[in-house]
Every structure is written in structure tokens, then in C-alpha cells.
Scaffold this motif. Structure first.
Motif, PDB file in Angstrom:
ATOM      1  N   ALA A  90      29.294 -44.366  22.109  1.00 19.96           N
ATOM      2  CA  ALA A  90      28.342 -45.087  23.008  1.00 19.96           C
ATOM      3  C   ALA A  90      27.014 -44.811  22.815  1.00 19.96           C
ATOM      4  N   ALA A  91      26.658 -43.561  21.716  1.00 27.88           N
ATOM      5  CA  ALA A  91      25.218 -43.279  21.510  1.00 27.88           C
ATOM      6  C   ALA A  91      25.001 -44.229  20.093  1.00 27.88           C
ATOM      7  N   THR A  92      24.523 -45.546  20.527  1.00 27.75           N
ATOM      8  CA  THR A  92      24.183 -46.369  19.473  1.00 27.75           C
ATOM      9  C   THR A  92      22.963 -46.806  19.675  1.00 27.75           C
ATOM     10  N   ARG A  93      22.156 -47.396  18.729  1.00 30.51           N
ATOM     11  CA  ARG A  93      20.817 -47.965  18.830  1.00 30.51           C
ATOM     12  C   ARG A  93      20.754 -49.061  19.791  1.00 30.51           C
ATOM     13  N   LEU A  94      21.709 -49.878  19.861  1.00 31.15           N
ATOM     14  CA  LEU A  94      21.695 -50.921  20.896  1.00 31.15           C
ATOM     15  C   LEU A  94      21.683 -50.467  22.275  1.00 31.15           C
ATOM     16  N   VAL A  95      22.425 -49.431  22.691  1.00 32.68           N
ATOM     17  CA  VAL A  95      22.561 -48.748  23.864  1.00 32.68           C
ATOM     18  C   VAL A  95      21.279 -48.214  24.138  1.00 32.68           C
ATOM     19  N   ALA A  96      20.593 -47.304  23.248  1.00 30.09           N
ATOM     20  CA  ALA A  96      19.376 -46.757  23.317  1.00 30.09           C
ATOM     21  C   ALA A  96      18.306 -47.699  23.424  1.00 30.09           C
ATOM     22  N   ASN A  97      18.261 -48.933  22.996  1.00 26.15           N
ATOM     23  CA  ASN A  97      17.100 -49.802  23.115  1.00 26.15           C
ATOM     24  C   ASN A  97      17.308 -50.454  24.389  1.00 26.15           C
ATOM     25  N   ALA A  98      18.323 -50.500  25.063  1.00 20.93           N
ATOM     26  CA  ALA A  98      18.498 -51.093  26.546  1.00 20.93           C
ATOM     27  C   ALA A  98      17.524 -50.886  27.511  1.00 20.93           C
ATOM     28  N   GLY A  99      17.231 -49.760  27.707  1.00 20.68           N
ATOM     29  CA  GLY A  99      16.231 -49.027  28.528  1.00 20.68           C
ATOM     30  C   GLY A  99      14.944 -49.290  28.149  1.00 20.68           C
ATOM     31  N   ILE A 121      16.716 -47.562  36.084  1.00 20.19           N
ATOM     32  CA  ILE A 121      17.208 -48.193  34.788  1.00 20.19           C
ATOM     33  C   ILE A 121      18.096 -47.055  34.338  1.00 20.19           C
ATOM     34  N   VAL A 122      17.739 -45.839  34.289  1.00 21.70           N
ATOM     35  CA  VAL A 122      18.859 -44.661  33.835  1.00 21.70           C
ATOM     36  C   VAL A 122      20.078 -44.799  34.684  1.00 21.70           C
ATOM     37  N   ASP A 123      20.222 -44.717  35.967  1.00 20.86           N
ATOM     38  CA  ASP A 123      21.245 -44.661  36.961  1.00 20.86           C
ATOM     39  C   ASP A 123      22.029 -45.841  36.798  1.00 20.86           C
ATOM     40  N   GLU A 124      21.349 -47.024  36.904  1.00 23.66           N
ATOM     41  CA  GLU A 124      22.176 -48.258  37.149  1.00 23.66           C
ATOM     42  C   GLU A 124      22.699 -48.918  35.591  1.00 23.66           C
ATOM     43  N   ILE A 125      21.953 -48.407  34.684  1.00 16.16           N
ATOM     44  CA  ILE A 125      22.287 -49.417  33.602  1.00 16.16           C
ATOM     45  C   ILE A 125      22.458 -48.449  32.346  1.00 16.16           C
ATOM     46  N   LEU A 126      21.675 -47.540  31.962  1.00 18.33           N
ATOM     47  CA  LEU A 126      22.161 -46.559  30.926  1.00 18.33           C
ATOM     48  C   LEU A 126      23.166 -45.591  31.214  1.00 18.33           C
ATOM     49  N   LEU A 127      23.290 -45.000  32.205  1.00 13.15           N
ATOM     50  CA  LEU A 127      24.575 -43.939  32.262  1.00 13.15           C
ATOM     51  C   LEU A 127      25.658 -44.701  32.380  1.00 13.15           C
ATOM     52  N   PRO A 128      25.853 -45.845  33.099  1.00 12.78           N
ATOM     53  CA  PRO A 128      27.328 -46.753  33.072  1.00 12.78           C
ATOM     54  C   PRO A 128      27.463 -47.210  31.599  1.00 12.78           C
ATOM     55  N   LEU A 129      26.733 -47.457  30.894  1.00 11.74           N
ATOM     56  CA  LEU A 129      27.063 -47.841  29.543  1.00 11.74           C
ATOM     57  C   LEU A 129      27.506 -46.677  28.748  1.00 11.74           C
ATOM     58  N   VAL A 130      27.346 -45.319  28.813  1.00  7.57           N
ATOM     59  CA  VAL A 130      27.634 -44.243  27.949  1.00  7.57           C
ATOM     60  C   VAL A 130      28.670 -43.218  28.631  1.00  7.57           C
ATOM     61  N   ARG A 131      28.997 -43.570  29.989  1.00  9.70           N
ATOM     62  CA  ARG A 131      29.833 -42.695  30.807  1.00  9.70           C
ATOM     63  C   ARG A 131      31.369 -42.855  30.217  1.00  9.70           C
TER      64      ARG A 131
END
Length: 132
Positions: A90-99, A121-131
Motif C-alpha cells: 500500500a506504500a505507493t505514490r498514489l496513496v501518499a498523495n491522497a493526504g 485525514i490521517v485517521d479516517e483516510i490514510l490509515l484505512p488505506l494502508v492497514r
């Protein structure tokens, strides 16, 4: 002002980072006052007390200028080491750019990003994307 004439009394000629900061501040003042659609290079130049040619030497258009101002104002992304609960794929540029995209969108439509919103943004968007 002619090339060999001194600056107006009480004013010094700005350059480098001082001028760039004045321009970035003018971009945000104009965004707040007139919005992105009505922001113009002329308006930013007047707000920054500089010439339009100064802007065009650095930025081709208002899109580049606004993007540069945002890049200087927003914090740099922090590299977080992958822990066991995160999916390495999940550590992709697309995921990183979401925040960053969420912060830019909020800045343009609603104003400055608060620490509370950054946490959401971190708790509700980014973390669910990478967990996992």
C-alpha cells in the motif's frame, strides 16, 4: 520605475526569498479575497507590490504560481516506517498523495488546514488505506 532610479522613499527592493514570500502571501490573500477562479497574475502582483513581469519570470501562469505557493506552505510528507499492521504494497505514490490532495482541496475551498483536520485525514483516510 526606471531602471536606474532608486526605489520609492521608505521602500527597499526585495529579492530572493523575501520577494518570493511576499508573492506567496499575496497569492493566499488573493485566494481568500477573490477565490481561485478570479485570481489573476495582475492581482497577485499588485498585492505583492511587484511587477507582473517578476511573476512571469518565475511562473508561466497562475496554476504554477498557486501550486508553488501551496507547496511552500504545506508541510513536507513524513516518511513513516512500515509497522506489522501496515500493508507494504500500500506504500505507493498514489496513496501518499491522497493526504496532500485532501489538504490542498480543503485549503482552496475552505481555508487553512487545522491540526484537528490533519488528524482526521490521517485517521479516517490514510490509515484505512494502508492497514492490513
Amino acid at each position: 520605475m526606471a531602471r536606474n532610479q532608486p526605489a520609492e522613499p521608505g521602500r527597499t527592493r526585495r529579492c530572493g526569498r523575501v520577494l518570493e514570500q511576499a508573492i506567496h502571501d499575496a497569492v493566499f490573500a488573493q485566494l481568500e479575497r477573490v477565490g481561485y477562479a478570479r485570481l489573476t497574475m495582475d492581482g497577485v502582483a499588485a498585492e505583492a507590490h511587484t511587477g507582473r513581469a517578476t511573476l512571469y519570470r518565475r511562473w508561466a501562469d497562475k496554476d504554477e504560481l498557486v501550486l508553488d505557493a501551496l507547496c511552500h506552505a504545506l508541510p513536507s510528507p513524513v516518511v513513516i516506517p512500515l509497522r506489522g499492521a501496515l500493508r507494504p504494497e500500500a506504500a505507493t505514490r498514489l496513496v501518499a498523495n491522497a493526504g496532500s490532495a485532501m489538504m490542498i482541496y480543503h485549503s482552496l475551498t475552505e481555508g487553512p488546514v487545522s491540526d484537528a483536520l490533519l488528524g482526521e485525514i490521517v485517521d479516517e483516510i490514510l490509515l484505512p488505506l494502508v492497514r492490513t
